[in-house]
Every structure is written in structure tokens, then in C-alpha cells.
Motif scaffolding. Structure first.
Motif, PDB file in Angstrom:
ATOM      1  N   GLY A 150     -11.309  -1.850  -4.918  1.00 30.16           N
ATOM      2  CA  GLY A 150     -12.460  -1.500  -3.834  1.00 30.16           C
ATOM      3  C   GLY A 150     -11.970  -0.917  -2.611  1.00 30.16           C
ATOM      4  N   ALA A 151     -10.911  -1.518  -1.989  1.00 27.46           N
ATOM      5  CA  ALA A 151     -10.385  -1.195  -0.708  1.00 27.46           C
ATOM      6  C   ALA A 151      -9.621   0.147  -0.994  1.00 27.46           C
ATOM      7  CB  ALA A 151      -9.257  -2.110  -0.201  1.00 27.46           C
ATOM      8  N   GLN A 152      -9.141   0.337  -2.341  1.00 28.55           N
ATOM      9  CA  GLN A 152      -8.393   1.713  -2.451  1.00 28.55           C
ATOM     10  C   GLN A 152      -9.761   2.899  -2.185  1.00 28.55           C
ATOM     11  OE1 GLN A 152      -5.433   0.647  -5.585  1.00 28.55           O
ATOM     12  NE2 GLN A 152      -5.960   2.570  -5.873  1.00 28.55           N
ATOM     13  N   ASP A 153     -10.912   2.334  -2.836  1.00 30.62           N
ATOM     14  CA  ASP A 153     -12.004   3.694  -2.747  1.00 30.62           C
ATOM     15  C   ASP A 153     -12.343   3.967  -1.284  1.00 30.62           C
ATOM     16  OD1 ASP A 153     -12.026   3.415  -5.636  1.00 30.62           O
ATOM     17  OD2 ASP A 153     -13.773   2.191  -5.461  1.00 30.62           O
ATOM     18  N   HIS A 154     -12.060   3.165  -0.476  1.00 33.33           N
ATOM     19  CA  HIS A 154     -12.473   3.456   1.015  1.00 33.33           C
ATOM     20  C   HIS A 154     -11.323   3.742   1.686  1.00 33.33           C
ATOM     21  CE1 HIS A 154     -15.754   0.661  -0.446  1.00 33.33           C
ATOM     22  NE2 HIS A 154     -16.354   1.784  -0.240  1.00 33.33           N
ATOM     23  N   THR A 155      -9.940   3.803   1.142  1.00 34.68           N
ATOM     24  CA  THR A 155      -8.766   3.853   2.029  1.00 34.68           C
ATOM     25  C   THR A 155      -8.498   5.193   2.470  1.00 34.68           C
ATOM     26  OG1 THR A 155      -7.762   2.026   0.941  1.00 34.68           O
ATOM     27  CG2 THR A 155      -6.214   3.553   2.019  1.00 34.68           C
ATOM     28  N   TYR A 156      -8.566   6.272   1.660  1.00 33.36           N
ATOM     29  CA  TYR A 156      -7.996   7.706   2.109  1.00 33.36           C
ATOM     30  C   TYR A 156      -8.701   8.494   3.063  1.00 33.36           C
ATOM     31  CZ  TYR A 156      -4.861  11.548   1.709  1.00 33.36           C
ATOM     32  OH  TYR A 156      -4.232  12.509   2.194  1.00 33.36           O
ATOM     33  N   THR A 157      -8.094   8.828   4.118  1.00 32.75           N
ATOM     34  CA  THR A 157      -8.619   9.833   4.841  1.00 32.75           C
ATOM     35  C   THR A 157      -7.896  11.094   5.425  1.00 32.75           C
ATOM     36  OG1 THR A 157      -7.623   8.925   6.694  1.00 32.75           O
ATOM     37  CG2 THR A 157      -9.650   7.840   6.361  1.00 32.75           C
ATOM     38  N   LEU A 180       1.040  -1.212   0.089  1.00 31.70           N
ATOM     39  CA  LEU A 180      -0.101   0.100  -0.061  1.00 31.70           C
ATOM     40  C   LEU A 180       1.017   1.139   0.085  1.00 31.70           C
ATOM     41  CD1 LEU A 180      -2.618   1.614   0.285  1.00 31.70           C
ATOM     42  CD2 LEU A 180      -2.438   1.284   2.825  1.00 31.70           C
ATOM     43  N   VAL A 181       0.902   2.061  -0.966  1.00 30.09           N
ATOM     44  CA  VAL A 181       1.378   3.324  -0.894  1.00 30.09           C
ATOM     45  C   VAL A 181       0.481   4.554  -0.905  1.00 30.09           C
ATOM     46  CG1 VAL A 181       2.983   4.810  -2.454  1.00 30.09           C
ATOM     47  CG2 VAL A 181       3.225   2.370  -2.664  1.00 30.09           C
ATOM     48  N   LEU A 182       0.616   5.293  -0.130  1.00 32.44           N
ATOM     49  CA  LEU A 182       0.018   6.526   0.352  1.00 32.44           C
ATOM     50  C   LEU A 182       0.759   7.826  -0.092  1.00 32.44           C
ATOM     51  CD1 LEU A 182      -1.516   5.308   3.777  1.00 32.44           C
ATOM     52  CD2 LEU A 182      -2.567   5.237   1.554  1.00 32.44           C
ATOM     53  N   SER A 183      -0.017   8.846  -0.562  1.00 28.10           N
ATOM     54  CA  SER A 183       0.647  10.275  -0.788  1.00 28.10           C
ATOM     55  C   SER A 183      -0.706  11.053  -0.072  1.00 28.10           C
ATOM     56  CB  SER A 183       0.649  10.537  -2.305  1.00 28.10           C
ATOM     57  OG  SER A 183      -0.587  10.638  -2.933  1.00 28.10           O
ATOM     58  N   PRO A 184      -0.199  12.428   0.042  1.00 28.92           N
ATOM     59  CA  PRO A 184      -1.193  13.344   0.723  1.00 28.92           C
ATOM     60  C   PRO A 184      -2.649  13.235   0.141  1.00 28.92           C
ATOM     61  CG  PRO A 184       0.891  14.310   0.590  1.00 28.92           C
ATOM     62  CD  PRO A 184       0.903  12.933  -0.242  1.00 28.92           C
ATOM     63  N   SER A 185      -2.839  12.707  -0.946  1.00 29.44           N
ATOM     64  CA  SER A 185      -4.254  12.727  -1.524  1.00 29.44           C
ATOM     65  C   SER A 185      -4.791  11.373  -2.369  1.00 29.44           C
ATOM     66  CB  SER A 185      -4.330  13.781  -2.503  1.00 29.44           C
ATOM     67  OG  SER A 185      -3.407  13.783  -3.632  1.00 29.44           O
ATOM     68  N   ALA A 186      -3.786  10.319  -2.262  1.00 32.83           N
ATOM     69  CA  ALA A 186      -4.252   9.174  -3.214  1.00 32.83           C
ATOM     70  C   ALA A 186      -3.385   7.837  -2.492  1.00 32.83           C
ATOM     71  CB  ALA A 186      -4.103   9.416  -4.617  1.00 32.83           C
ATOM     72  N   PRO A 187      -4.121   6.866  -2.967  1.00 30.19           N
ATOM     73  CA  PRO A 187      -3.553   5.563  -2.552  1.00 30.19           C
ATOM     74  C   PRO A 187      -3.018   4.958  -3.854  1.00 30.19           C
ATOM     75  CG  PRO A 187      -5.786   5.181  -2.350  1.00 30.19           C
ATOM     76  CD  PRO A 187      -5.485   6.647  -2.929  1.00 30.19           C
ATOM     77  N   GLY A 188      -2.105   4.026  -3.705  1.00 26.77           N
ATOM     78  CA  GLY A 188      -1.889   2.762  -4.905  1.00 26.77           C
ATOM     79  C   GLY A 188      -1.604   1.521  -4.326  1.00 26.77           C
ATOM     80  N   THR A 189      -1.758   0.418  -4.902  1.00 27.24           N
ATOM     81  CA  THR A 189      -1.702  -0.799  -4.406  1.00 27.24           C
ATOM     82  C   THR A 189      -1.065  -1.604  -5.346  1.00 27.24           C
ATOM     83  OG1 THR A 189      -3.957  -1.502  -4.883  1.00 27.24           O
ATOM     84  CG2 THR A 189      -3.648  -0.375  -2.943  1.00 27.24           C
ATOM     85  N   TYR A 190      -0.821  -2.612  -4.920  1.00 29.93           N
ATOM     86  CA  TYR A 190      -0.120  -4.261  -5.603  1.00 29.93           C
ATOM     87  C   TYR A 190      -0.392  -5.269  -4.494  1.00 29.93           C
ATOM     88  CZ  TYR A 190       3.107  -7.618  -7.340  1.00 29.93           C
ATOM     89  OH  TYR A 190       3.548  -8.726  -7.844  1.00 29.93           O
ATOM     90  N   SER A 191      -0.568  -6.214  -5.255  1.00 31.80           N
ATOM     91  CA  SER A 191      -0.492  -7.575  -4.557  1.00 31.80           C
ATOM     92  C   SER A 191      -0.309  -8.760  -5.239  1.00 31.80           C
ATOM     93  CB  SER A 191      -2.162  -7.760  -3.714  1.00 31.80           C
ATOM     94  OG  SER A 191      -1.784  -8.849  -2.765  1.00 31.80           O
TER      95      SER A 191
END
Length: 189
Positions: free
Chosen positions: A110-117, A89-100
Motif C-alpha cells: 500500500g505504501a509503495q503505491d503512494h511512494t514514487y514521485t 526501500l529500493v528506488l529506481s527512476p520509475s519504481a519502488p521495491g520493498t522488504y520488511s
């Protein structure tokens, strides 16, 4: 007359944000699977431990600036994941990025859509909560539907076989369908 053909546009190559060193990120991840500002490390370590309790090998990378393009976060997660394995999970101040390498892209997105706070620790917890909750197994649902169709077809076949061959109805008259019996002719007159 020839139609005008637009030049082909190639997709942009995978890129890592300019100010990020993959080697430095990998070195940070080596100890505790967290690469983040000092203020977030303890909370993110707890998320990584909780992920391990669920059987997920999670690495979390937090950047202090947004990249030029949000896709670069996914590209960075992919680069790290190809070396480290597991889920990144990679987080920046306004967005996430993922790999698995073990969780489907559908579940990750789907998880990315609910991740960022805005809070990396809370965002990582949201991500973990989303990927660990039970999801519908579409493969199982498809297999069950195929099984139902096969069973219905089998029952229909058995019912048809038990009825026997279908035979056309036989007229008991003298062979002339319009003749009928003498009683029928008399009642018509």
C-alpha cells in the motif's frame, strides 16, 4: 483421446539487477543505512533518522537505472533485508521495491503505491509517512466480531432457558378438534 497438457511454467527465480552488487550496497548501508547518489544522501539520512524516531529500522537504496523487470527491486530489497534486517526501500527512476521483517506485506505494498514521485527523498518520505500512519488492525476487528457473536448467542441461550421448555398448546375440548362446544355449533347453523 488424451487432452493436450501445456508444459508447466516455473516462476522466474529471484534476480538482482545485473549492474548492482549486493556487497557494494551492503557496504554503503553500513555507515548510515543509505546507498544512493551523493546528491540524495543527506535528505535520505534525514528520512532514516525520522524512521528511527518511529521505531522503524529503515534502509534506503537508490539505483540510477531501472532494472529489466520491476520485481528485481523487491528481490534486491529482500536480499539486503535478509542481511541487514529491518525495512528496506529500493528506488529506481520509475519504481519502488520493498522488504520488511516487521511490517506486513499489505502495508508495504500500500505504501509503495503512494511512494514514487521521481524524487528519491520525497519518495522515501512518502513511504515512511504511509507506513507510520495508523492502520486498521484486522485481527482486532475479527476478535471483536467473534466476541459480539458469542455474546448474542449467550444472551439468546439465557433468554430461552428463562422461558422454560416449550410445550405444545393443549386444546380444552373433548379431544375431537372438529367438535367444538355446543355454543360454537349453534352459531354456525
Amino acid at each position: 483421446m488424451l487432452a493436450h497438457i501445456a508444459p508447466a511454467r516455473l516462476p522466474l527465480a529471484a534476480t538482482i539487477p545485473d549492474d548492482v552488487s549486493v556487497d557494494a550496497v551492503l557496504a554503503d548501508l553500513a555507515a548510515d543505512r543509505v546507498s544512493a547518489p551523493a546528491a540524495d544522501i543527506a535528505g535520505l539520512r534525514d528520512v532514516v533518522v525520522r524512521a528511527q524516531e518511529h521505531g522503524i529500522d529503515l534502509s534506503v537504496v537508490v539505483l540510477d537505472r531501472d532494472p529489466a523487470r520491476p520485481e528485481q527491486l523487491r528481490d534486491l530489497a529482500t536480499e539486503v533485508g535478509m542481511v541487514e534486517g529491518g525495512t528496506v526501500l529500493v528506488l529506481s527512476p520509475s519504481a519502488p521495491g520493498t522488504y520488511s521483517d516487521s511490517i506486513s506485506r499489505v502495508v508495504l505494498e500500500g505504501a509503495q503505491d503512494h511512494t514514487y514521485t521521481g524524487n528519491p527523498v520525497q519518495s522515501a518520505n512518502n513511504f515512511l509517512d504511509d507506513i507510520t500512519e495508523p492502520h486498521l488492525s484486522w485481527g482486532l476487528i475479527t476478535a471483536l466480531l467473534v466476541l459480539v457473536v458469542v455474546l448474542v448467542g449467550g444472551v439468546s441461550y439465557v433468554a430461552k432457558v428463562r422461558r422454560g421448555p416449550s410445550t405444545p398448546s393443549v386444546d380444552s375440548g373433548d379431544g375431537d378438534p372438529g367438535a367444538g362446544s355446543s355454543d360454537e355449533r349453534a352459531s354456525v347453523d
